[in-house]
Design an enzyme around this catalytic site. Structure first.
Site, PDB file in Angstrom:
ATOM      1  N   ASP A   1      -3.169  -2.992  -2.616  1.00 39.99           N
ATOM      2  CA  ASP A   1      -4.252  -2.015  -2.609  1.00 39.99           C
ATOM      3  C   ASP A   1      -4.150  -1.137  -3.864  1.00 39.99           C
ATOM      4  OD1 ASP A   1      -5.241   0.841  -0.571  1.00 39.99           O
ATOM      5  OD2 ASP A   1      -6.457  -0.577  -1.706  1.00 39.99           O
TER       6      ASP A   1
ATOM      7  N   ASP B   1       0.843  -1.198   0.000  1.00 40.96           N
ATOM      8  CA  ASP B   1       0.000   0.000   0.000  1.00 40.96           C
ATOM      9  C   ASP B   1       0.875   1.244   0.000  1.00 40.96           C
ATOM     10  OD1 ASP B   1      -2.719   1.277   2.094  1.00 40.96           O
ATOM     11  OD2 ASP B   1      -2.348   1.406  -0.065  1.00 40.96           O
TER      12      ASP B   1
ATOM     13  N   GLU C   1     -11.408   4.085  -0.997  1.00 38.55           N
ATOM     14  CA  GLU C   1     -11.836   4.339   0.388  1.00 38.55           C
ATOM     15  C   GLU C   1     -12.670   5.615   0.497  1.00 38.55           C
ATOM     16  OE1 GLU C   1      -8.697   3.637  -0.485  1.00 38.55           O
ATOM     17  OE2 GLU C   1      -7.293   5.160   0.156  1.00 38.55           O
TER      18      GLU C   1
HETATM   19  O1  LIG Z   1      -0.693   7.135  -3.012  1.00 36.46           O
HETATM   20  C1  LIG Z   1      -1.233   6.334  -2.241  1.00 36.46           C
HETATM   21  N1  LIG Z   1      -0.546   5.618  -1.354  1.00 36.46           N
HETATM   22  C2  LIG Z   1       0.871   5.803  -1.248  1.00 36.46           C
HETATM   23  C3  LIG Z   1       1.242   5.532   0.179  1.00 36.46           C
HETATM   24  C4  LIG Z   1       2.436   5.821   0.633  1.00 36.46           C
HETATM   25  C5  LIG Z   1       2.805   5.575   2.040  1.00 36.46           C
HETATM   26  O2  LIG Z   1       3.870   4.618   2.069  1.00 36.46           O
HETATM   27  C6  LIG Z   1       5.095   5.284   2.409  1.00 36.46           C
HETATM   28  N2  LIG Z   1       6.091   4.763   1.466  1.00 36.46           N
HETATM   29  C7  LIG Z   1       6.106   4.950   0.135  1.00 36.46           C
HETATM   30  N3  LIG Z   1       7.115   4.247  -0.403  1.00 36.46           N
HETATM   31  C8  LIG Z   1       7.747   3.596   0.615  1.00 36.46           C
HETATM   32  C9  LIG Z   1       8.823   2.723   0.670  1.00 36.46           C
HETATM   33  N4  LIG Z   1       9.196   2.213   1.872  1.00 36.46           N
HETATM   34  C10 LIG Z   1       8.505   2.559   2.983  1.00 36.46           C
HETATM   35  N5  LIG Z   1       7.447   3.398   2.997  1.00 36.46           N
HETATM   36  C11 LIG Z   1       7.086   3.912   1.813  1.00 36.46           C
HETATM   37  C12 LIG Z   1       4.817   6.774   2.321  1.00 36.46           C
HETATM   38  O3  LIG Z   1       5.622   7.503   3.216  1.00 36.46           O
HETATM   39  C13 LIG Z   1       3.345   6.816   2.716  1.00 36.46           C
HETATM   40  O4  LIG Z   1       3.161   6.711   4.102  1.00 36.46           O
HETATM   41  C14 LIG Z   1      -2.705   6.187  -2.252  1.00 36.46           C
HETATM   42  C15 LIG Z   1      -3.438   7.149  -2.935  1.00 36.46           C
HETATM   43  C16 LIG Z   1      -4.812   7.050  -2.946  1.00 36.46           C
HETATM   44  N6  LIG Z   1      -5.560   8.043  -3.653  1.00 36.46           N
HETATM   45  O5  LIG Z   1      -6.799   7.976  -3.726  1.00 36.46           O
HETATM   46  O6  LIG Z   1      -4.910   8.974  -4.231  1.00 36.46           O
HETATM   47  C17 LIG Z   1      -5.501   6.020  -2.298  1.00 36.46           C
HETATM   48  C18 LIG Z   1      -4.753   5.050  -1.621  1.00 36.46           C
HETATM   49  O7  LIG Z   1      -5.367   4.005  -0.977  1.00 36.46           O
HETATM   50  C19 LIG Z   1      -3.359   5.126  -1.603  1.00 36.46           C
HETATM   51  O8  LIG Z   1      -2.678   4.124  -0.954  1.00 36.46           O
HETATM   52 MG   LIG Z   2      -3.966   2.482  -0.498  1.00 31.63          MG
END
Ligand SMILES: O=C(NC/C=C/[C@H]1O[C@@H](n2cnc3cncnc32)[C@H](O)[C@@H]1O)c1cc([N+](=O)[O-])cc(O)c1O
Ligand SMILES: [Mg+2]
Length: 214
Positions: free
Chosen positions: A169, A141, A199
């Site tokens: 996800d 995710d 969501e």
């Molecule tokens: O962009 C989305 N998720 C990206 C999530 C990113 C999360 O994972 C961490 N991360 C990233 N690479 C990483 C590598 N290693 C560790 N943490 C990391 C980031 O610091 C953040 O906490 C998203 C966007 C939507 N949306 O509607 O736009 C809906 C969703 O359900 C989503 O999950």
């Molecule tokens: Mg997500």
């Protein structure tokens, strides 16, 4: 100074959820995101699919990529058997700080190991650093462009065995087209799409469950 959305989300947990009650923490976050401020948690609808995959698999070792505020971390860990472990990777220190407090409020510190760092750095260290032999479940995710490279890294590090499950996800929204093509075409995976909604919205989204065939 202005608070951040994750800080306000934590505030809603501390105000509305019961300490030590993971389901009340999940409920408090869903209420906050549905009625106050949207946030990128897997959410209640896709969360039910996540719950059913976890419950059916009964995993001993789970890896989560992208903790954010810890919503899915708490949701998964609340369903794990007694000695099971969940390792969750988050490289944003501000998010990690919030997630740590959400996990503590749920009383799940003993089941969850939150690591502040990147998947690229920590996946190769899983075995030596955490004594992980194999991963039973990986919940992806994090950044959608990293799903595919991290899947290949998991394979190369020998962390997947016959029957390991990848659950991703947002395979529709925001989408991870290269990952989807890979797991659906590869003879090494049996892939299944669980259609749902983004969501807290009516937009289509879904989870892709891919079983590694060895
Ligand atoms: O962009 C989305 N998720 C990206 C999530 C990113 C999360 O994972 C961490 N991360 C990233 N690479 C990483 C590598 N290693 C560790 N943490 C990391 C980031 O610091 C953040 O906490 C998203 C966007 C939507 N949306 O509607 O736009 C809906 C969703 O359900 C989503 O999950
Ligand atoms: Mg997500």
């Amino acid at each position: 100074t202005q608070s951040t959305r994750p800080q306000r989300l934590l505030g809603a947990v501390q105000k509305n959820a019961t300490r030590g009650d993971p389901r009340s923490v999940v409920k408090a976050i869903d209420e906050f995101c549905r009625h106050k401020e949207w946030a990128m948690n897997v959410g209640d609808e896709k969360g039910c699919i996540l719950d059913s995959v976890v419950s059916e698999l009964n995993p001993a070792t789970v890896l989560e990529l992208g903790t954010y505020c810890g919503y899915s971390t708490v949701r998964i860990a609340s369903l794990l058997p007694p000695h099971a472990k969940l390792i969750t990777l988050e490289f944003n220190p501000d998010y990690a700080k919030i997630a740590c407090q959400v996990i503590a409020w749920a009383g799940l510190e003993d089941k969850i190991q939150l690591v502040e760092g990147s998947s690229a750095e920590w996946i190769p260290k899983m075995k030596e650093h955490f004594g992980v032999k194999m991963l039973d479940l990986v919940f992806m995710d994090h950044w959608k462009d990293d799903y595919l490279p991290d899947t290949k890294l998991l394979e190369d590090c020998g962390l997947l065995r016959k029957g390991s499950v990848l659950l991703a996800d947002n395979v529709i929204c925001p989408g991870s087209p290269d990952y989807l093509k890979y797991v659906r075409r590869s003879p090494r995976y049996k892939s299944q799409y669980f259609r749902s909604h983004l969501e807290y919205t009516k937009a289509e989204d879904g989870l892709e469950k891919s079983v590694f065939l060895g």
